[in-house]
Design a protein around this motif. Structure first.
Motif, mmCIF file in Angstrom:
data_model
loop_
_atom_site.group_PDB
_atom_site.id
_atom_site.type_symbol
_atom_site.label_atom_id
_atom_site.label_comp_id
_atom_site.label_asym_id
_atom_site.label_seq_id
_atom_site.Cartn_x
_atom_site.Cartn_y
_atom_site.Cartn_z
ATOM 1 N N ASP A 293 44.311 39.123 34.878
ATOM 2 C CA ASP A 293 45.007 40.027 35.802
ATOM 3 C C ASP A 293 44.194 40.230 37.084
ATOM 4 O OD1 ASP A 293 47.007 40.270 33.935
ATOM 5 O OD2 ASP A 293 46.236 42.146 33.071
ATOM 6 N N ASP B 185 45.269 39.176 40.888
ATOM 7 C CA ASP B 185 45.268 40.104 42.025
ATOM 8 C C ASP B 185 44.458 39.533 43.184
ATOM 9 O OD1 ASP B 185 46.796 41.859 40.575
ATOM 10 O OD2 ASP B 185 45.085 43.062 39.874
ATOM 11 N N ASN C 259 42.480 40.928 30.801
ATOM 12 C CA ASN C 259 42.111 41.741 31.962
ATOM 13 C C ASN C 259 41.515 40.878 33.073
ATOM 14 O OD1 ASN C 259 41.604 44.457 33.189
ATOM 15 N ND2 ASN C 259 39.462 43.770 33.011
#
Length: 467
Positions: free
Chosen positions: A47, A51, A44
């Protein structure tokens, strides 16, 4: 050489086993949960990092001054080599670098249109690390709780099984001591049925079979002795009619010995049947013993330390004294000494002492023990004395004057038989006597009666009359 053995109970073995299995399972599950949570949170974080770098890329390419934002860097030389290789191929990616010390580092990089590399670097800390630490604490607390809970469960389960086994062992011990009315299955009780009940039923069945066999042997012995009584009496009568001479004396001697043996076997059979009852009479014990010993063995020395009046059966008491004196005269050495102290009568010789088997197990019929002490006879004298003491509710103990394993010095050895008469008269089924407080019974074998009229054998240690 015997190996040392570690003795522990079933309760703790089960508790340790359950606690160990629970600890292994809790440890394995904790490791799996910890690794899964950590990998998930790292993915997570990657990710999120990707981003952010994509957002910084769009800002950079749309900006006129080409100034990187959001803590990104252009062509950062600290970018991990694997990530650099990926970006040089024109691909974007993220990478987790785990240094030897400190938290993991999260990298994300994208290639720019001009050939430069825009990267973002941050540490895996803050809220994510706090969550991991909280999860680890919860896993540790849960694992410890599982271990203690399993240990408590093992104590409960093992305790129940251990109590049943101890009750079964105690009941079996009572059976071994002669209380054949005890049933192991009734002693353990309980509602749950398990292997303990099978063991109890097997022990009860074995007890019943042994009792039946012993009773059958007793009846056969009594019947044989009873049938031999008449022809032996006739044989003795016929021997009295033979002309004088050495052969006649030998025949008469063997005939008398045979009659004595038959009478002894009949007496043992009657005592084993537990049908004998004492005919009580109050007597002065010291005076009675002095008069009877003078008749039974004039060479024996009698010493009355303390006179006492007792309720007992004079005939059976005389029988016990006669057998003890006969055993001392046959297997021991003079002088034979008889001491009366209150309700206690001691008979001692100065021979080699009782055999170890007799001290450990008590007298047995037709077993005379070591050849140096009991190489002759049929082993019925002490057996009858034991049985008569049982009828009187008394206790008969045997020990050696010399310490166990030590060579007997001149005048210091010998066998000691002690008769403990009860404080109160025996009941119809016999009673277990109370020992005097000054009794010295260290390391002796004894026989007596419990409240149910059953024979009990014990080996007393520690002196002061306590079993």
């Amino acid at each position: 050489m015997r190996r040392p053995a570690l003795r522990t109970g079933v309760r703790w073995k089960i508790s340790i086993a359950i606690a160990g299995v629970g600890a292994l399972i809790a440890m394995a599950l904790s490791l799996v949960v910890h690794n899964a949570a950590r990998v998930s949170m790292l993915d997570n974080a990657r990710d999120v990092q990707m981003d952010r770098v994509l957002l910084a890329q769009r800002w950079y390419e749309q900006s006129k001054n080409k100034d990187p934002r959001f803590n990104t860097k252009i062509n950062d030389p600290a970018i991990p080599k694997d990530l650099q290789k990926l970006v040089r191929q024109g691909r974007r990616g993220s990478y987790v670098h785990e240094p030897a010390e400190g938290p993991p580092e999260i990298w994300a990089a994208v290639p720019l249109s001009n050939g430069d590399v825009l990267s973002l670097h941050s540490q895996f800390s803050g809220r994510s690390a706090t969550i991991i630490q909280a999860l680890d604490r919860a896993l540790i607390i849960g694992s410890v709780s599982v271990v203690f809970g399993g240990c408590a469960l093992g104590v409960l389960i093992g305790g129940s099984l251990s109590r049943r086994l101890r009750k079964a062992a105690a009941a079996a011990g009572n059976v071994a001591q002669g209380n054949t009315d005890v049933r192991v299955r009734d002693a353990i009780g309980g509602v749950v049925r398990d292997e303990t009940d099978e063991l109890a039923r097997a022990v009860d069945a074995l007890t019943d079979a042994l009792n039946a066999r012993i009773e059958a042997e007793r009846r056969v012995t009594a019947d044989i002795a009873h049938e031999l009584r008449t022809p032996v009496t006739g044989l003795l009568t016929a021997a009295e009619l033979l002309p004088p001479g050495r052969p006649t004396e030998l025949v008469r001697d063997r005939a008398r010995a045979m009659r004595t043996l038959v009478e002894d076997v009949l007496e043992v059979a009657r005592l084993d049947s537990a049908s004998e009852r004492a005919e009580l009479q109050e007597i002065a014990l010291g005076e009675f013993v002095t008069r009877r010993v003078a008749v039974l063995d004039p060479d024996a020395a009698v010493r009355v330390v303390h006179e006492s009046y007792v309720n007992t059966d004079p005939r059976r008491l005389e029988r016990i004294l006669g057998n003890l004196l006969a055993n001392a005269a046959k297997h021991g050495k003079p002088p034979v000494e008889v001491a009366v102290e209150g309700r206690v009568v001691r008979v001692r010789d100065h021979g080699p002492g009782f055999p170890e088997e007799l001290l450990a197990e008590g007298p047995r019929r037709f077993r005379t023990g070591a050849s140096d002490r009991a190489g002759q006879g049929h082993g019925l004298g002490l057996t009858i004395a034991e049985g008569q003491a049982r009828v009187l509710g008394a206790r008969l103990t045997f020990r050696n004057a010399a310490p166990e394993g030590a060579a007997a010095q001149e005048g210091a050895g010998g066998a000691v038989a002690v008769l403990w008469l009860p404080e109160h008269a025996p009941t119809n089924t016999g009673s277990f006597p109370v020992l005097s407080p000054d009794a010295d019974t260290d390391g002796v074998y004894g026989v007596g009666m419990d409240g149910g009229g059953q024979q009990r054998r014990r080996r007393w240690r520690g002196g002061r009359g306590r079993p």
